[in-house]
Design an enzyme around this catalytic site. Structure first.
Site, PDB file in Angstrom:
ATOM      1  CB  ILE A 179       5.442   8.388   2.482  1.00 18.26           C
ATOM      2  CG1 ILE A 179       3.932   8.788   0.723  1.00 18.26           C
ATOM      3  CG2 ILE A 179       5.831   9.926   2.425  1.00 18.26           C
ATOM      4  CD1 ILE A 179       2.888   7.707   1.082  1.00 18.26           C
ATOM      5  CB  SER A 237      -0.466  -0.147   1.521  1.00 17.86           C
ATOM      6  OG  SER A 237      -1.478   1.261   1.128  1.00 17.86           O
ATOM      7  CD  GLU A 238      -0.473   5.227  -4.080  1.00 20.27           C
ATOM      8  OE1 GLU A 238      -1.194   6.090  -3.434  1.00 20.27           O
ATOM      9  OE2 GLU A 238      -1.049   4.386  -4.582  1.00 20.27           O
ATOM     10  CG  ASN A 239      -1.102   3.865   3.233  1.00 17.87           C
ATOM     11  OD1 ASN A 239      -1.337   3.298   2.530  1.00 17.87           O
ATOM     12  ND2 ASN A 239      -2.541   4.162   4.538  1.00 17.87           N
TER      13      ASN A 239
END
Length: 227
Positions: A90, A49-51
């Site tokens: 991030i 998940s990009e977060n």
């Protein structure tokens, strides 16, 4: 596609068969998230998940109320982290995405062009929260799979040239709709599978893009998990 199965479920079930055991995969927001529900029992993925996660798990049974600390995915939906998972900031997450460390990403699409261009992040004149990480994913992942319905209320979405702002140029590897599966080779679009009950003529009529038909054209088979 059966009458009992929605177009989105059919697409997700077919894409579930594209992913391989051990893959590190990012599933985009919306339709792509459904893919995780239909993975074959012998396929175990590490979901990114990009977060800032590797190893996303299912939605927890007990979700803390809004305002209390809880784990959410990139779409803001509650999720869990599996025992082998990891969290990071991030910048590390985007380094993974941009650095070619993801085996595949599954993205939704607004339009796909015959050379593999993708437009999926905004419609001019409509409010959007931002482009998110789609551009980074589409450039960095080894295999870019697009999941989208073939048309939008009869309007063609698979075009000679995208008319919406591009997310990425010439990076789509595979496009799956409820009618067909296309693959892209050196900027050329090839029809490799058709949905049950759908003819090549019907696919051509609903597709503006030019494509060739594979010599090994076959009927689409989807994951049978839960059926």
């Amino acid at each position: 596609m059966t009458q009992e199965m929605s177009a989105k479920e059919f697409i997700a079930r077919r894409i579930a068969l594209e992913l391989k055991d051990g893959d590190v995969v990012n599933l985009g927001i919306g339709l792509p998230t459904l893919v995780a529900n239909f993975l074959p029992e012998d396929v175990h993925l590490t979901l990114h998940s990009e977060n800032g996660f590797l190893g996303i798990g299912p939605v927890p049974k007990d979700i803390p109320p809004v305002g209390k600390p809880r784990t959410v995915n990139a779409g803001g939906n509650p999720c869990s982290i599996l025992p082998h998972g990891a969290t990071f900031d991030i910048s590390m997450s985007f380094a993974l995405m941009r650095g070619g460390h993801l085996d595949a990403c599954v993205l939704g699409g607004l339009q796909v062009a015959e050379n593999g261009d993708l437009a999926n992040w905004m419609v001019p004149g409509k409010n959007v929260p931002g482009m998110g990480g789609a551009m980074d994913l589409a450039v960095g992942a080894r295999n870019v799979i697009v999941a989208m319905e073939h048309t939008n209320n009869g309007e063609k979405k698979i075009l000679k040239k995208c008319t919406l702002p591009l997310t990425v140029k010439s990076r789509v590897s595979t496009l799956v709709t409820e009618k067909a599966l296309f693959r892209f080779y050196d900027g050329k679009m090839v029809l490799e599978e058709y949905a049950p009950g759908v003819s090549v003529d019907e696919i051509r009529a609903e597709t503006e893009a030019a494509f060739t038909v594979s010599d090994n054209l076959k009927e689409m088979v989807v994951s049978q998990i839960g059926l």
